[in-house]
Structure formats: structure tokens, C-alpha cells
Design a protein around this motif. Structure first.
Motif, PDB file in Angstrom:
ATOM      1  N   ARG A 209     -85.628  30.390  33.570  1.00 10.80           N
ATOM      2  CA  ARG A 209     -85.853  29.587  34.762  1.00 10.80           C
ATOM      3  C   ARG A 209     -84.551  29.409  35.534  1.00 10.80           C
ATOM      4  NH1 ARG A 209     -84.161  24.377  34.402  1.00 10.80           N
ATOM      5  NH2 ARG A 209     -85.569  23.768  36.054  1.00 10.80           N
ATOM      6  N   SER A 210     -84.692  29.095  36.801  1.00  7.23           N
ATOM      7  CA  SER A 210     -83.535  28.885  37.655  1.00  7.23           C
ATOM      8  C   SER A 210     -82.908  27.532  37.382  1.00  7.23           C
ATOM      9  CB  SER A 210     -83.956  28.972  39.122  1.00  7.23           C
ATOM     10  OG  SER A 210     -84.521  30.226  39.416  1.00  7.23           O
ATOM     11  N   LEU A 211     -81.586  27.470  37.489  1.00  7.38           N
ATOM     12  CA  LEU A 211     -80.864  26.215  37.327  1.00  7.38           C
ATOM     13  C   LEU A 211     -80.336  25.752  38.679  1.00  7.38           C
ATOM     14  CD1 LEU A 211     -78.827  26.956  34.069  1.00  7.38           C
ATOM     15  CD2 LEU A 211     -81.028  25.797  34.308  1.00  7.38           C
ATOM     16  N   PRO A 212     -80.227  24.450  38.882  1.00  7.43           N
ATOM     17  CA  PRO A 212     -79.725  23.951  40.157  1.00  7.43           C
ATOM     18  C   PRO A 212     -78.251  24.273  40.344  1.00  7.43           C
ATOM     19  CG  PRO A 212     -79.974  22.150  38.593  1.00  7.43           C
ATOM     20  CD  PRO A 212     -80.582  23.365  37.951  1.00  7.43           C
ATOM     21  N   SER A 213     -77.872  24.541  41.545  1.00  3.31           N
ATOM     22  CA  SER A 213     -76.469  24.786  41.867  1.00  3.31           C
ATOM     23  C   SER A 213     -76.172  24.132  43.214  1.00  3.31           C
ATOM     24  CB  SER A 213     -76.204  26.294  41.945  1.00  3.31           C
ATOM     25  OG  SER A 213     -74.856  26.544  42.289  1.00  3.31           O
ATOM     26  N   PRO A 214     -75.237  23.188  43.276  1.00  3.99           N
ATOM     27  CA  PRO A 214     -74.439  22.686  42.155  1.00  3.99           C
ATOM     28  C   PRO A 214     -75.273  21.836  41.203  1.00  3.99           C
ATOM     29  CG  PRO A 214     -74.061  21.355  44.088  1.00  3.99           C
ATOM     30  CD  PRO A 214     -74.914  22.508  44.545  1.00  3.99           C
ATOM     31  N   ARG A 215     -74.815  21.757  39.970  1.00  9.89           N
ATOM     32  CA  ARG A 215     -75.533  20.976  38.984  1.00  9.89           C
ATOM     33  C   ARG A 215     -75.376  19.489  39.265  1.00  9.89           C
ATOM     34  NH1 ARG A 215     -73.571  24.584  33.781  1.00  9.89           N
ATOM     35  NH2 ARG A 215     -74.871  26.400  34.254  1.00  9.89           N
ATOM     36  N   PRO A 216     -76.430  18.706  39.019  1.00  9.02           N
ATOM     37  CA  PRO A 216     -76.324  17.258  39.254  1.00  9.02           C
ATOM     38  C   PRO A 216     -75.264  16.617  38.370  1.00  9.02           C
ATOM     39  CG  PRO A 216     -78.610  17.947  38.964  1.00  9.02           C
ATOM     40  CD  PRO A 216     -77.758  19.116  38.575  1.00  9.02           C
ATOM     41  N   ARG A 217     -74.703  15.541  38.850  1.00 12.26           N
ATOM     42  CA  ARG A 217     -73.751  14.778  38.030  1.00 12.26           C
ATOM     43  C   ARG A 217     -74.493  14.184  36.837  1.00 12.26           C
ATOM     44  NH1 ARG A 217     -70.231  10.395  41.074  1.00 12.26           N
ATOM     45  NH2 ARG A 217     -69.487  12.363  41.997  1.00 12.26           N
ATOM     46  N   TYR A 218     -73.859  14.242  35.662  1.00 19.51           N
ATOM     47  CA  TYR A 218     -74.528  13.766  34.454  1.00 19.51           C
ATOM     48  C   TYR A 218     -74.848  12.276  34.562  1.00 19.51           C
ATOM     49  CZ  TYR A 218     -75.431  12.032  29.820  1.00 19.51           C
ATOM     50  OH  TYR A 218     -76.016  11.387  28.762  1.00 19.51           O
ATOM     51  N   ARG A 219     -76.008  11.932  34.070  1.00 24.03           N
ATOM     52  CA  ARG A 219     -76.405  10.540  33.886  1.00 24.03           C
ATOM     53  C   ARG A 219     -77.395  10.498  32.726  1.00 24.03           C
ATOM     54  NH1 ARG A 219     -81.477  10.636  35.526  1.00 24.03           N
ATOM     55  NH2 ARG A 219     -82.124  11.974  37.267  1.00 24.03           N
ATOM     56  N   PRO A 220     -77.442   9.397  31.996  1.00 24.04           N
ATOM     57  CA  PRO A 220     -78.441   9.273  30.933  1.00 24.04           C
ATOM     58  C   PRO A 220     -79.854   9.293  31.518  1.00 24.04           C
ATOM     59  CG  PRO A 220     -76.713   7.622  30.705  1.00 24.04           C
ATOM     60  CD  PRO A 220     -76.532   8.248  32.049  1.00 24.04           C
ATOM     61  N   GLN A 221     -80.824   9.549  30.654  1.00 24.89           N
ATOM     62  CA  GLN A 221     -82.212   9.542  31.081  1.00 24.89           C
ATOM     63  C   GLN A 221     -82.602   8.152  31.565  1.00 24.89           C
ATOM     64  OE1 GLN A 221     -84.600  11.701  31.428  1.00 24.89           O
ATOM     65  NE2 GLN A 221     -86.319  10.328  31.709  1.00 24.89           N
ATOM     66  N   ARG A 222     -83.141   8.072  32.764  1.00 21.85           N
ATOM     67  CA  ARG A 222     -83.639   6.810  33.276  1.00 21.85           C
ATOM     68  C   ARG A 222     -85.084   6.631  32.842  1.00 21.85           C
ATOM     69  NH1 ARG A 222     -81.745   7.304  39.516  1.00 21.85           N
ATOM     70  NH2 ARG A 222     -82.725   9.344  39.161  1.00 21.85           N
ATOM     71  N   LEU A 223     -85.392   5.473  32.293  1.00 24.27           N
ATOM     72  CA  LEU A 223     -86.746   5.222  31.796  1.00 24.27           C
ATOM     73  C   LEU A 223     -87.642   4.800  32.954  1.00 24.27           C
ATOM     74  CD1 LEU A 223     -86.029   3.420  28.412  1.00 24.27           C
ATOM     75  CD2 LEU A 223     -86.549   5.820  28.836  1.00 24.27           C
ATOM     76  N   ALA A 224     -87.934   5.756  33.799  1.00 25.16           N
ATOM     77  CA  ALA A 224     -88.796   5.515  34.951  1.00 25.16           C
ATOM     78  C   ALA A 224     -89.894   6.569  34.959  1.00 25.16           C
ATOM     79  CB  ALA A 224     -87.993   5.573  36.246  1.00 25.16           C
ATOM     80  N   ILE A 225     -91.110   6.136  35.225  1.00 28.57           N
ATOM     81  CA  ILE A 225     -92.217   7.065  35.312  1.00 28.57           C
ATOM     82  C   ILE A 225     -92.072   7.870  36.599  1.00 28.57           C
ATOM     83  CG2 ILE A 225     -94.726   7.242  35.534  1.00 28.57           C
ATOM     84  CD1 ILE A 225     -94.927   4.646  33.947  1.00 28.57           C
ATOM     85  N   PRO A 226     -92.226   9.200  36.528  1.00 29.55           N
ATOM     86  CA  PRO A 226     -92.109  10.019  37.741  1.00 29.55           C
ATOM     87  C   PRO A 226     -93.041   9.535  38.844  1.00 29.55           C
ATOM     88  CG  PRO A 226     -92.208  11.399  35.794  1.00 29.55           C
ATOM     89  CD  PRO A 226     -92.479  10.007  35.340  1.00 29.55           C
ATOM     90  N   GLY A 227     -92.585   9.662  40.071  1.00 29.92           N
ATOM     91  CA  GLY A 227     -93.362   9.171  41.194  1.00 29.92           C
ATOM     92  C   GLY A 227     -94.702   9.854  41.339  1.00 29.92           C
ATOM     93  N   THR A 228     -94.772  11.138  41.000  1.00 30.51           N
ATOM     94  CA  THR A 228     -96.041  11.853  41.067  1.00 30.51           C
ATOM     95  C   THR A 228     -96.891  11.524  39.848  1.00 30.51           C
ATOM     96  OG1 THR A 228     -95.051  13.755  39.940  1.00 30.51           O
ATOM     97  CG2 THR A 228     -95.003  13.762  42.345  1.00 30.51           C
ATOM     98  N   ALA A 229     -98.172  11.368  40.086  1.00 25.49           N
ATOM     99  CA  ALA A 229     -99.135  11.115  39.001  1.00 25.49           C
ATOM    100  C   ALA A 229     -98.733   9.916  38.158  1.00 25.49           C
ATOM    101  CB  ALA A 229     -99.283  12.363  38.131  1.00 25.49           C
ATOM    102  N   ARG A 230     -98.358   8.825  38.820  1.00 25.20           N
ATOM    103  CA  ARG A 230     -97.873   7.645  38.093  1.00 25.20           C
ATOM    104  C   ARG A 230     -98.949   7.074  37.162  1.00 25.20           C
ATOM    105  NH1 ARG A 230     -93.542   4.363  38.793  1.00 25.20           N
ATOM    106  NH2 ARG A 230     -92.953   5.554  40.638  1.00 25.20           N
ATOM    107  N   ALA A 231    -100.191   7.003  37.639  1.00 30.02           N
ATOM    108  CA  ALA A 231    -101.256   6.441  36.807  1.00 30.02           C
ATOM    109  C   ALA A 231    -101.493   7.304  35.569  1.00 30.02           C
ATOM    110  CB  ALA A 231    -102.536   6.314  37.624  1.00 30.02           C
TER     111      ALA A 231
END
Length: 416
Positions: A209-231
């Protein structure tokens, strides 16, 4: 800032690849086998805790703490690195995770002292947490069609690699401890060798699979439900938590029940009990592969509640019944396996490809919290109340949770 993507090595559907990589098809099965090895290793100590307790004079609360540090390692690893393979590549995360598991296996193979148990279980948890979401996303990548849509096969194999591995580990460890008693740590040497093979298989598997370039700045996993298909995600996480809670009881407390009320201390029997619960769950996922979600949940919800009732009966009849306990384990396996596959399939199918590992990391964070917190609470409660009271309380709470969540879980079928 605009974000572009750079395409990395993309293997064809069949045949070999450059640089000695496996084909996508071969890589798919290599990663599935590697994940099964690691999950099996993670539960292998379950039937051996009774031996550790007797040999090293460990209290039940100490064993509970050993279990807790494993779960804490899983959750910590999921939060810190479970999602970063979306940015840095699947192999980049999976290889260090397997190497960490190998180190843990070598620690267990050389010592069963309390410090070794703590360190080994922490490392096992860290390895499993990093690998669980990554391997699930990797399998989906390797088996996706040209449009990137996940296949049913990738969903089934991912769940079986997780739950099936969790089943095989305790059975293998229990059988070896019972029938090769002179080599109680032999199972860890075997897993160390298997993990070396898993490292080699992952090394030659392709990134597709393709990787993003530039790569996002590292951050820990945020415990948030994705906006799509929230229910849908909310429903999936509810079922996820309840199923892992049930699995946690068998992984953490089956040995205590067998050696306590039933007065059966055989590691083979303890391993068989865990194998039945997890193994039947994995078999259920395979045999119901073509079922729609509504039918699958229609099976899983009532059978899980019936299984819990049978297990409670096993503890409360006089004398306590091994036959009832094993029957209840099988019924719980059917119910839990059905619900687990339903919830995991929803997460895999609705998460965007570039957020798949992050979504799976959240899924397994919730699951392993369910796997650990109730068991730790039960281990502490054992100091004050009987096992059958704990089992009754646990069954009531889980059954009530399943019944309350049923409308939300069944709503999944309207979207899939």
C-alpha cells in the motif's frame, strides 16, 4: 501543507516480486501464520499459572498482577504504536513486535522466577499490542481487490488468526507440561523457534500500500471513534468489550476454577478448557463465513447468555460439574465467536484504508481493557468471596450488558 503519497513496492496478485519478496498470496498466509504464532504464545502461560503458584509459592493475587501487567503492556503498545503502520508501513511495526515476543519467549525459557514472569509478560503484551492491529491491517492490504475493498477472506482469516492462536497456545502448553513434566519450559523454546520463523516470513512479505509523504508527525493513538460510521463503530466496540471480557475469564480464571472448586490441577485440562472456549469461537467464525450479520448476531447473543448460565450452574451444583463447565465453555465460544467476527468485520469494512490500523488499534484497546480489568477485579475479589459468587456476579453483569446492547448490536445488520 499539501500531502502527497509515494507508492512503495506493490506486489502482483500472483507470482514473485522483486528483492526476493513473496507474492501477495503467499505473503497473506505468511502474515496469518506469523500472527497465529504470536497470539498462541501470548496465552501459553495460562494453564501453567497453577504450576508457578505451587513451585514458587506465589499467591493468587500475585498471579493476578502478572496477568494485569500483560494486559497493561497490550493496551500501552496499542496506544503508542498500534496505529503507526498506517504511516510507516506494516513490516516496520510488525518485525520489532515479533522480535520483542522472541525476547519474551527466551526469558520464559530460562527462568520462571517472579521477576522473569513480570518482565516476560510485559514484553509479551507490548509485542501483541503492536502486532494485533498491524497484522489485521496487513492481511486486509494483502487480500484487498483492485479498488482496495476488504475481502471476506481477510476478515475471516484475521479473526481466526487472533482467536485461533489464543486457543492453541494454552492447549499446547498444558499438554507439554502434563506429558513432558521433566521439561516444564519446553513450550517456550518451541515458541522461540516459531517466532524466528515468523520473523523470517514477515521479512520476505511484500508491502502493498501507499504511504503518506510527508509522513504525519508522531502522536499516540487518540481514543476517538472515526467520524465515518460513528454509530456502527459504537455498536462494534460495545460487542467487542463484552466478548473480550468473557474470553478474559477463561484465559485468566479457568485454571483457578479447575484447581479450586473442582480440585483438578492438571495443566492439560486447564489448557483444554481455554482451547474449547477460544477454539469453538474460531470454528464458529469459519463455519458461518457466509452468514449475514443479523443472522450471526441472532445466533451469538442468545447462545452466549445460555453458555454463561451453564457455567454458573457448573459452579453452583453440588458437587461442581466439570461436564457443565466444559459445555458452557463451548457455548460461550459459539456466542463470543459470532459476536467477535461481526464486530471486527464492521471495523475492517467501514474504516478508510489510510486509517485501518488506527481503527483496529482502537478496537483492540477496548477489547483488551475488557479482557483485563474484570479479571483483575475478580482476582482481587477472590481474597474475600468464593469463586462461585464471583462467577455468578460476572455472568449477571455480562448477560445484562449483552441484553442492553442487543438493539445497538442488531442495528449493525441494517448497514451491512
Amino acid at each position: 501543507m499539501t500531502t502527497s503519497t509515494v507508492h512503495i513496492e506493490h506486489a502482483p496478485a500472483t507470482g514473485g516480486t522483486r528483492r526476493g519478496r513473496l507474492s501477495r498470496s503467499a505473503g497473506f498466509w505468511a502474515i496469518a501464520a506469523s500472527m497465529t504464532i504470536l497470539t498462541a504464545f501470548s496465552t501459553a502461560p495460562s494453564p501453567l499459572y497453577g504450576l508457578y503458584r505451587r513451585q514458587d509459592h506465589l499467591s493468587s493475587i500475585t498471579i493476578t498482577v502478572v496477568y494485569a501487567v500483560f494486559a497493561a503492556g497490550v493496551v500501552t503498545s496499542l496506544l503508542l504504536v498500534g496505529h503507526v503502520s498506517d504511516w510507516y508501513g506494516r513490516r516496520t511495526v510488525l518485525l520489532p513486535a515479533q522480535l520483542t515476543g522472541l525476547v519474551a519467549a527466551l526469558i520464559f525459557a530460562t527462568s520462571t522466577s517472579l521477576p522473569a514472569l513480570f518482565v516476560g509478560r510485559v514484553l509479551t503484551g507490548l509485542a501483541l499490542g503492536a502486532a494485533t492491529a498491524t497484522a489485521g491491517a496487513y492481511l486486509t492490504d494483502l487480500d484487498s481487490g483492485p479498488n482496495g475493498v476488504p475481502t471476506r477472506r481477510s476478515q475471516i482469516v484475521s479473526t481466526v488468526a487472533n482467536v485461533g492462536g489464543l486457543a492453541v497456545g494454552p492447549l499446547a502448553a498444558g499438554l507439554l507440561a502434563t506429558y513432558v513434566p521433566g521439561l516444564p519450559r519446553l513450550i517456550y523454546f518451541i515458541f522461540a523457534a516459531l517466532l524466528v520463523l515468523a520473523l523470517a516470513a514477515t521479512w520476505v512479505s511484500p508491502e502493498v500500500r501507499s504511504l503518506p509523504s510527508p509522513r504525519p508527525r508522531y502522536r499516540p493513538q487518540r481514543l476517538a471513534i472515526p467520524g465515518t460510521a460513528r454509530a456502527q463503530f459504537s455498536a462494534a466496540l460495545t460487542g467487542d468489550f463484552l466478548v473480550f471480557t468473557v474470553y478474559g475469564v477463561f484465559a485468566g480464571l479457568a485454571s483457578a476454577f479447575l484447581s479450586g472448586p473442582l480440585h483438578r490441577s492438571s495443566p492439560a485440562l486447564a489448557g483444554l478448557t481455554v482451547f474449547i472456549a477460544f477454539g469453538v469461537g474460531a470454528l464458529t467464525q469459519v463455519t458461518t463465513a457466509t452468514w449475514p450479520l443479523r443472522r450471526l448476531l441472532g445466533l451469538g447473543i442468545p447462545v452466549l447468555i445460555i453458555g454463561l448460565a451453564v457455567i454458573v450452574t457448573a459452579a453452583w451444583v453440588h458437587p461442581p460439574s466439570l461436564a457443565f463447565f466444559l459445555t458452557g465453555a463451548a457455548l460461550v465460544g459459539v456466542g463470543s465467536g459470532s459476536i467477535f467476527r461481526s464486530t471486527l468485520s464492521v471495523v475492517i469494512s467501514t474504516a478508510p484504508a489510510n486509517e485501518r490500523a488506527a481503527a483496529l488499534a482502537l478496537f483492540f484497546v477496548v477489547g483488551y481493557v475488557g479482557l483485563s480489568v474484570p479479571v483483575v477485579g475478580a482476582g482481587i475479589a477472590l481474597q474475600y468471596v468464593t469463586f462461585k459468587v464471583i462467577l455468578l456476579t460476572f455472568a449477571i453483569v455480562v448477560a445484562a450488558g449483552v441484553l442492553v446492547a442487543s438493539p445497538l448490536l442488531l442495528r449493525l445488520s441494517t448497514k451491512n
